[in-house]
Design an enzyme around this catalytic site. Structure first.
Site, mmCIF file in Angstrom:
data_model
loop_
_atom_site.group_PDB
_atom_site.id
_atom_site.type_symbol
_atom_site.label_atom_id
_atom_site.label_comp_id
_atom_site.label_asym_id
_atom_site.label_seq_id
_atom_site.Cartn_x
_atom_site.Cartn_y
_atom_site.Cartn_z
ATOM 1 N N HIS A 66 0.833 -1.223 0.000
ATOM 2 C CA HIS A 66 0.000 0.000 0.000
ATOM 3 C C HIS A 66 0.861 1.264 0.000
ATOM 4 O O HIS A 66 0.458 2.293 0.533
ATOM 5 C CB HIS A 66 -0.937 0.048 1.207
ATOM 6 C CG HIS A 66 -1.721 -1.208 1.427
ATOM 7 N ND1 HIS A 66 -2.964 -1.417 0.892
ATOM 8 C CD2 HIS A 66 -1.415 -2.329 2.120
ATOM 9 C CE1 HIS A 66 -3.404 -2.617 1.244
ATOM 10 N NE2 HIS A 66 -2.483 -3.199 1.985
ATOM 11 N N SER A 110 15.520 20.827 -17.892
ATOM 12 C CA SER A 110 14.332 21.638 -18.114
ATOM 13 C C SER A 110 14.736 22.880 -18.896
ATOM 14 O O SER A 110 15.839 23.396 -18.735
ATOM 15 C CB SER A 110 13.731 22.031 -16.764
ATOM 16 O OG SER A 110 12.994 23.231 -16.894
ATOM 17 N N LYS A 125 17.061 21.353 -12.842
ATOM 18 C CA LYS A 125 16.318 20.106 -13.048
ATOM 19 C C LYS A 125 17.104 19.022 -13.793
ATOM 20 O O LYS A 125 17.834 19.293 -14.727
ATOM 21 C CB LYS A 125 15.028 20.390 -13.853
ATOM 22 C CG LYS A 125 13.931 21.068 -13.076
ATOM 23 C CD LYS A 125 13.427 20.270 -11.887
ATOM 24 C CE LYS A 125 12.431 19.208 -12.236
ATOM 25 N NZ LYS A 125 11.194 19.691 -12.829
ATOM 26 N N GLU A 158 9.988 7.829 -17.331
ATOM 27 C CA GLU A 158 8.594 8.261 -17.540
ATOM 28 C C GLU A 158 8.063 7.784 -18.890
ATOM 29 O O GLU A 158 6.919 7.345 -19.009
ATOM 30 C CB GLU A 158 8.505 9.793 -17.459
ATOM 31 C CG GLU A 158 8.787 10.323 -16.067
ATOM 32 C CD GLU A 158 8.989 11.831 -16.092
ATOM 33 O OE1 GLU A 158 7.993 12.560 -16.100
ATOM 34 O OE2 GLU A 158 10.152 12.275 -16.136
ATOM 35 N N TYR A 179 -11.581 -14.104 -45.525
ATOM 36 C CA TYR A 179 -10.804 -12.863 -45.502
ATOM 37 C C TYR A 179 -11.704 -11.649 -45.670
ATOM 38 O O TYR A 179 -12.661 -11.653 -46.451
ATOM 39 C CB TYR A 179 -9.741 -12.869 -46.619
ATOM 40 C CG TYR A 179 -8.947 -11.567 -46.649
ATOM 41 C CD1 TYR A 179 -7.850 -11.378 -45.816
ATOM 42 C CD2 TYR A 179 -9.338 -10.506 -47.471
ATOM 43 C CE1 TYR A 179 -7.155 -10.174 -45.809
ATOM 44 C CE2 TYR A 179 -8.642 -9.299 -47.472
ATOM 45 C CZ TYR A 179 -7.553 -9.150 -46.632
ATOM 46 O OH TYR A 179 -6.866 -7.956 -46.617
ATOM 47 N N LYS A 229 -1.695 -4.459 -39.227
ATOM 48 C CA LYS A 229 -0.245 -4.346 -39.318
ATOM 49 C C LYS A 229 0.385 -3.145 -38.623
ATOM 50 O O LYS A 229 1.411 -3.277 -37.955
ATOM 51 C CB LYS A 229 0.181 -4.376 -40.783
ATOM 52 C CG LYS A 229 0.227 -5.782 -41.323
ATOM 53 C CD LYS A 229 0.533 -5.802 -42.769
ATOM 54 C CE LYS A 229 -0.468 -6.491 -43.634
ATOM 55 N NZ LYS A 229 -1.803 -6.764 -43.154
HETATM 56 N N1 ARG Z 1 -2.887 -5.683 -48.167
HETATM 57 C C1 ARG Z 1 -3.773 -6.734 -47.818
HETATM 58 C C2 ARG Z 1 -3.735 -6.981 -46.303
HETATM 59 O O1 ARG Z 1 -2.850 -6.535 -45.679
HETATM 60 C C3 ARG Z 1 -3.366 -7.980 -48.520
HETATM 61 C C4 ARG Z 1 -4.468 -8.948 -48.767
HETATM 62 C C5 ARG Z 1 -5.419 -8.388 -49.712
HETATM 63 N N2 ARG Z 1 -6.321 -9.359 -50.211
HETATM 64 C C6 ARG Z 1 -7.379 -9.005 -50.917
HETATM 65 N N3 ARG Z 1 -8.115 -9.938 -51.350
HETATM 66 N N4 ARG Z 1 -7.708 -7.761 -51.099
HETATM 67 O O2 ARG Z 1 -4.601 -7.622 -45.747
#
Ligand code: ARG
Length: 460
Positions: free
Chosen positions: A156, A277, A283, A290, A317, A325
C-alpha cells in the site's frame, strides 16, 4: 500500369480511394518475408511440375535481385502498387513477362499476407526474447550485487518489512521470465504455414503445402484453408504478450521515477538517461523512466484496436484485416526499444545505500518479526499481533522506537510483556536475514533464487 486485378473493371480507382485502400506505406517492411515466401512457393511449384525448372530459376533470381534493390533503397514504392505483394509481383512481371505471371499460381494475396505476417511475427518474437534475455542478465547481475543490501519493502506504499534489494529486483526477474515463456508459447502457435490455402478454399492445382512449409522453416501447416486466411490470433497473441510485458516495464519504470525523486533519493539515474528543463536550470528529469512508463498506453491501444477490428468479422478474408499491421509493427518496435533502453538504464544504476539506510528506522519495519518471535515463544499469532500493535501505538505516542522500550514501558503496554521476551536482534539486517522460507527475502535465499534464475536463463 493497370492493377494486376483490373481485368473485370471499366473505371480507374479514384485517387483518394487508391490511397485509402493502399497498405504499401506500412506493409513494405514485409518485403523480405514476402520474397522468401515467393521463393519457397515457386520452388514447390517446380518440384510439383507446375512451373518448369527454367521458370523457377528465373523467378528466384529476379526475386533475389529485387530484394537486393529494396535493401539498397533503390526501389520506390507508390500507392499505385497497393501493397507489398502486388508491388513485388508487379516488378517481377515487368522484368520477366509471362514467366513472372506464373508465380501467383495456386496462391492468393489472402494466404500470402498471412504467411508474410507469420514469418515476420516469428522472427520478431525471437528478437524480443533476445532483448528480454539481456534484461534478465542485467537483473541477475544487479540482484547478485545487492543480494544482502537492505531496503524498505512496501505494501500500500506504506513501510512494511525490510527486504533485500536483490530480492526486490528478482521479483522483476520473475515477471520477465513469464514474459519470455509467453512469447515462446505464442511462437509455437504462430509456427504453422498458411500458404496454399489460396483465397479461402484451397486449390485444384496439385500443390504440396507441407513442402512449402518445410522450405520456410514452419513446423507444420495450418489445417483449414478458411481459418488460415482469416485467423489473426497470432498477431493478437503477440500483442497480448507485449501488453503484459509493457505493463511490467511500466511498473518497474514507476519505481525508478519515485526512487529517483528528492523525497526518496534511493537512486540517481545516470545523466545519459535524463533531460534538463528549458526553464529550471537545476532540473534533471527521469524522462526515460517516464516514457517507459507511458509507452504502455500505445501497446494496450494496439491490442484493443485489433481485438475490435476482428470482432464480428465473418469468414473468410475481409479487408478489415489489413488494419492488423500498423499496430503490430508499432508494438514490436516499442517493446524492443523499451527493453533495451531499460536494461541499459538498470545496468548504469547504483543504489544510494546511505539514503536508503536512513529511511529504514521509520515505520516499525521489524514489527512482524517481533510478532513471529512471540509465536516461537508459544503465544498464538493473533495475540502476538495485538501485543505488537500496542507496542507500536505506545512508541508512536511517546516518539520512541522498539529498542528504546524498557521493562517499565513494556509492562505499561501489557503486563505480559518484558524486555526478555523481545528478540535479541531487532536490526533490519537481522530481520531480513531470518526470512529464509522458500521464496523469502533472506540474502541466502536470494542467492538461491539467483542460481535457479541463472540456470533457467542458460537453457533459453
Ligand atoms: N494488403 C492486404 C492486407 O494486408 C493484402 C491482402 C489483400 N487481399 C485481398 N483480397 N484484397 O490484408
Amino acid at each position: 500500369m493497370a492493377n494486376l486485378w483490373s481485368g473485370r473493371f471499366e473505371k480507374e480507382m479514384d485517387s483518394i480511394v487508391e490511397e485509402f485502400n493502399a497498405s504499401i506505406n506500412f506493409d513494405k517492411r514485409l518485403y523480405d518475408c514476402d520474397i522468401n515466401g515467393s521463393i519457397a512457393h515457386v520452388t514447390m511449384l517446380s518440384e510439383q511440375g507446375i512451373v518448369t525448372e527454367d521458370e523457377k530459376i528465373k523467378i528466384i533470381e529476379t526475386l533475389k535481385q529485387i530484394k537486393v534493390e529494396i535493401d539498397n533503397g533503390e526501389i520506390e514504392f507508390s500507392v499505385k502498387d497497393e501493397d507489398i505483394h502486388m508491388a513485388i509481383e508487379g516488378i517481377l512481371i515487368k522484368r520477366l513477362g509471362d514467366t513472372g505471371k506464373r508465380l501467383h499460381t495456386a496462391r492468393s494475396r489472402n494466404d500470402q499476407v498471412a504467411v508474410d505476417t507469420r514469418l515476420y511475427v516469428k522472427k520478431e518474437i525471437l528478437n524480443i526474447v533476445e532483448n528480454l534475455k539481456y534484461m534478465e542478465e542485467v537483473l541477475l547481475e544487479k540482484a547478485d550485487k545487492y543480494h544482502d543490501q537492505i531496503m524498505i519493502g512496501f505494501t500500500h506504499m506504506q513501510h512494511a518489512q525490510p527486504v533485500t534489494i536483490g530480492f526486490h529486483l528478482m521479483a522483476y526477474f520473475q515477471m520477465f521470465k513469464r514474459d519470455i515463456e509467453r512469447f515462446k508459447d505464442a511462437y509455437e502457435r504462430t509456427d504453422y504455414c498458411p500458404l496454399g490455402a489460396c483465397a479461402l478454399a484451397g486449390t485444384t492445382v496439385p500443390i504440396n503445402r507441407h513442402r512449402t512449409a518445410e522450405l520456410l522453416g514452419f513446423k507444420n501447416v495450418t489445417e483449414n484453408a478458411m481459418d488460415s486466411v482469416s485467423d489473426r490470433d497470432y498477431v493478437l497473441e503477440v500483442e497480448s504478450a507485449a501488453s503484459i510485458c509493457m505493463m511490467h516495464i511500466s511498473r518497474f519504470a514507476e519505481e525508478f521515477v519515485y526512487w529517483n525523486s528528492q523525497e526518496f533519493s534511493y537512486i540517481s539515474i545516470d545523466d545519459s538517461f535524463c533531460t534538463g528543463s528549458s526553464i529550471m536550470p537545476q532540473k534533471k528529469n527521469p524522462d526515460m523512466a517516464e516514457l517507459l512508463r507511458g509507452k504502455v498506453g500505445r501497446v494496450y491501444g494496439n491490442l484493443v484496436q485489433l481485438l475490435t477490428v476482428m470482432k464480428g468479422t465473418p469468414l473468410a478474408y475481409n479487408k478489415d484485416f489489413q488494419e492488423d499491421k500498423e499496430g503490430l509493427f508499432d508494438t514490436i518496435d516499442t517493446l524492443k526499444k523499451s527493453l533495451i533502453i531499460f536494461a541499459k538504464m538498470i545496468e548504469k544504476t547504483e543504489f544510494l545505500m546511505d539514503n536508503i539506510s536512513k529511511q529504514l528506522n521509520k515505520g516499525f519495519l521489524n514489527a512482524t518479526d517481533i510478532a513471529e518471535h512471540f509465536v516461537k515463544m508459544n503465544i498464538p499469532f493473533r495475540e502476538a499481533h495485538e501485543l505488537v500493535g500496542k507496542m507500536v501505538k505506545y512508541c508512536e505516542v511517546n516518539n520512541m522506537d522498539f529498542v528504546d522500550l524498557n521493562d517499565r514501558d513494556l509492562n505499561k503496554i501489557d503486563e505480559k510483556l518484558s524486555k526478555s521476551l523481545l528478540p535479541e536482534d531487532l536490526s533490519m539486517e537481522g530481520c531480513a536475514k531470518g526470512r529464509v522460507s522458500y521464496g523469502g527475502t533472506a540474502p541466502i535465499e536470494v542467492l538461491r533464487q539467483i542460481n535457479v534464475g541463472k540456470s533457467w536463463l542458460h537453457q533459453q
